[in-house]
Design a protein around this motif. Structure first.
Motif, PDB file in Angstrom:
ATOM      1  N   ALA A 411       0.954  -1.301  -0.045  1.00 12.92           N
ATOM      2  CA  ALA A 411       0.046   0.137   0.026  1.00 12.92           C
ATOM      3  C   ALA A 411       0.875   1.294  -0.171  1.00 12.92           C
ATOM      4  CB  ALA A 411      -0.789   0.031   1.208  1.00 12.92           C
ATOM      5  N   ALA A 412       1.955   1.066   0.687  1.00 15.58           N
ATOM      6  CA  ALA A 412       2.656   2.424   0.743  1.00 15.58           C
ATOM      7  C   ALA A 412       3.658   2.553  -0.828  1.00 15.58           C
ATOM      8  CB  ALA A 412       3.961   2.065   1.807  1.00 15.58           C
ATOM      9  N   ILE A 413       3.631   1.227  -1.402  1.00 24.87           N
ATOM     10  CA  ILE A 413       4.336   1.403  -2.676  1.00 24.87           C
ATOM     11  C   ILE A 413       3.358   2.345  -3.504  1.00 24.87           C
ATOM     12  CG2 ILE A 413       5.111   0.240  -4.729  1.00 24.87           C
ATOM     13  CD1 ILE A 413       6.444  -1.855  -2.765  1.00 24.87           C
ATOM     14  N   ASP A 414       2.170   1.669  -3.539  1.00 25.70           N
ATOM     15  CA  ASP A 414       1.145   2.248  -4.301  1.00 25.70           C
ATOM     16  C   ASP A 414       1.040   3.867  -4.163  1.00 25.70           C
ATOM     17  OD1 ASP A 414      -1.105   2.443  -6.161  1.00 25.70           O
ATOM     18  OD2 ASP A 414      -2.355   1.126  -4.707  1.00 25.70           O
ATOM     19  N   GLU A 415       0.893   4.104  -2.848  1.00 22.44           N
ATOM     20  CA  GLU A 415       0.614   5.626  -2.590  1.00 22.44           C
ATOM     21  C   GLU A 415       1.885   6.430  -2.873  1.00 22.44           C
ATOM     22  OE1 GLU A 415       0.080   8.651   1.476  1.00 22.44           O
ATOM     23  OE2 GLU A 415      -0.018   6.365   1.796  1.00 22.44           O
TER      24      GLU A 415
END
Length: 421
Positions: A411-415
């Motif tokens: 999720a951190a990569i996505d954001e």
């Protein structure tokens, strides 16, 4: 909370003009690091690929504590000790059959230096003039002079070019171009009669987490054997379950003439490395002539405390549940990677064992891509330790990581990618 800007410490692979402050870490536990301000940080790259079972893993911590009370250090020339003997025996039991002797050192780069010296010493001692080393394009083997010489030439070592020795290079076996690599290796072996070929099996780490199949590794090994060229497997990063088997060479069903292991050797708790070799290489140095001695050492060779940590780590790898845990992480990684399968922001989604990687479309690809530091900064703010290799984002967690932890990481990569794009 960040470290004082006026600290005298010069940090590795850090441009202090762009990153003047560091995050103080006070403790580690499992898959988490804890900052001085209380923030928990998911260690999604195993603190530079070394932590396998988790930070401060109790069996390894106990082994270190107990050994520190008995014997902290002893010269290893002319003396030995039980932890080193246990590690050597344990390694020969777990590594590919045919490796017969264990030389201790203290880092991955040093284990590579040892391997190169073993190869050159072997041919000198058997009376053959073979000195050339063959390497693979995009490879990385460390930052000492010999290790830099057999790695890719570029930003990592441009300033030190006058110190580096010449090598022969085969292209990386990219998908669809594997035969070009094999043909190039065969041609060099026939033409130059090199001493050794050194390669990172299955995954090239710092070169961008580039991956190639086991069948190519097996064929490269066959070509070297056919021409009497020593095969050096640099498993500093690929060892200890990272690629889906305990050691990457297992997937190709090969035994290298020389193998380098470090990083996860102690579970990530202590600096220790080893270089293993065949009986023939050891025998070529065995002589009443002291001039044929293998002249290499470091003051802390086979440090007892580090060896105790390694012995505890080897005991863990003898337990089926340890390998099962690594396999579970590999499966979780594949599931997490699928969320980006049809995401046009990324290309070349790939996984090998517990390692995943994906490339971000960037105006300037490569290690110096401007997007890398930007992403790193966002990840720091998101309490996730990810350190992109330029435009390549990779995840290589400790094996104690949970599916919830990995959901947070991806999720951190996505954001982060949304923010930089």
């Amino acid at each position: 909370m960040t470290g004082a800007a006026g600290s005298p410490i010069w940090h590795p692979f850090t441009q202090h003009a762009l990153q003047p402050q560091m995050i103080p870490i006070t403790r580690g536990e499992g898959a988490y690091l804890h900052a001085a301000d209380g923030r928990p940080i998911i260690d999604a790259i195993a603190s530079w690929w070394v932590v396998t079972h988790g930070h401060c893993h109790p069996p390894i911590v106990r082994a270190i504590q107990q050994q520190a009370e008995r014997l902290d250090q002893v010269i290893f020339a002319g003396y030995t000790h039980e932890p080193a003997e246990q590690v050597a025996a344990g390694l020969l039991d777990l590594t590919p059959p045919g490796l017969a002797h264990v030389f201790f050192s203290d880092s991955g780069a040093t284990s590579v230096e040892v391997a190169l010296k073993m190869a050159l010493g072997y041919f000198r001692n058997i009376g053959q003039l073979r000195t050339r080393i063959v390497v693979m394009q995009h490879s990385y083997h460390g930052d000492t002079i010999g290790a830099m010489s057999v790695g890719a030439r570029g930003v990592f070592n441009a300033a030190y070019e006058p110190l580096l020795f010449d090598v022969a290079v085969v292209p990386f076996p990219a998908e669809g171009r594997e035969q070009a690599t094999l043909d190039a290796l065969a041609a060099i072996c026939e033409r130059d009669r090199p001493a050794a070929f050194i390669v990172e099996p299955l995954v090239l780490g710092a070169g961008g987490m580039l991956m190639y199949p086991a069948v190519v590794l097996r064929e490269m090994h066959r070509i070297c054997r056919a021409h009497g060229v020593l095969f050096i497997a640099d498993e500093v990063m690929t060892g200890w379950g990272r690629t889906g088997t305990l050691f990457a060479c297992e997937q190709a069903e090969i035994t290298p003439d020389i193998a380098c292991y470090a990083k996860g050797l102690t579970g990530g708790a202590m600096p220790l490395a080893v270089t293993l070799c065949s009986e023939a290489i050891f025998a070529a140095h065995l002589s009443a002539d002291r001039g044929r001695t293998f002249f290499h050492s470091s003051s802390y060779t086979a440090n007892p405390i580090a060896c105790a940590a390694a012995s505890a780590n080897l005991a863990l790898w003898r337990q089926p549940e340890t390998r099962a845990r690594a396999a579970a992480v590999a499966a979780m990684q594949q599931c997490c990677l699928e969320r980006f399968r049809y995401d046009e922001r990324f290309s070349d989604l790939r996984r090998c064992g517990t390692i995943t990687a994906l490339d971000l479309h960037a105006e300037k690809p490569g290690y110096l891509a401007d997007v890398g530091p930007k992403l790193h900064g966002i990840f720091r703010d998101s309490h996730v330790l990810l350190r992109p290799l330029g435009h390549t984002i990779y995840v290589m967690p400790p094996y104690c990581v949970t599916s919830e932890d990995l959901d947070t990481v991806y999720a951190a990569i996505d954001e982060a990618v949304d923010r930089v794009l």
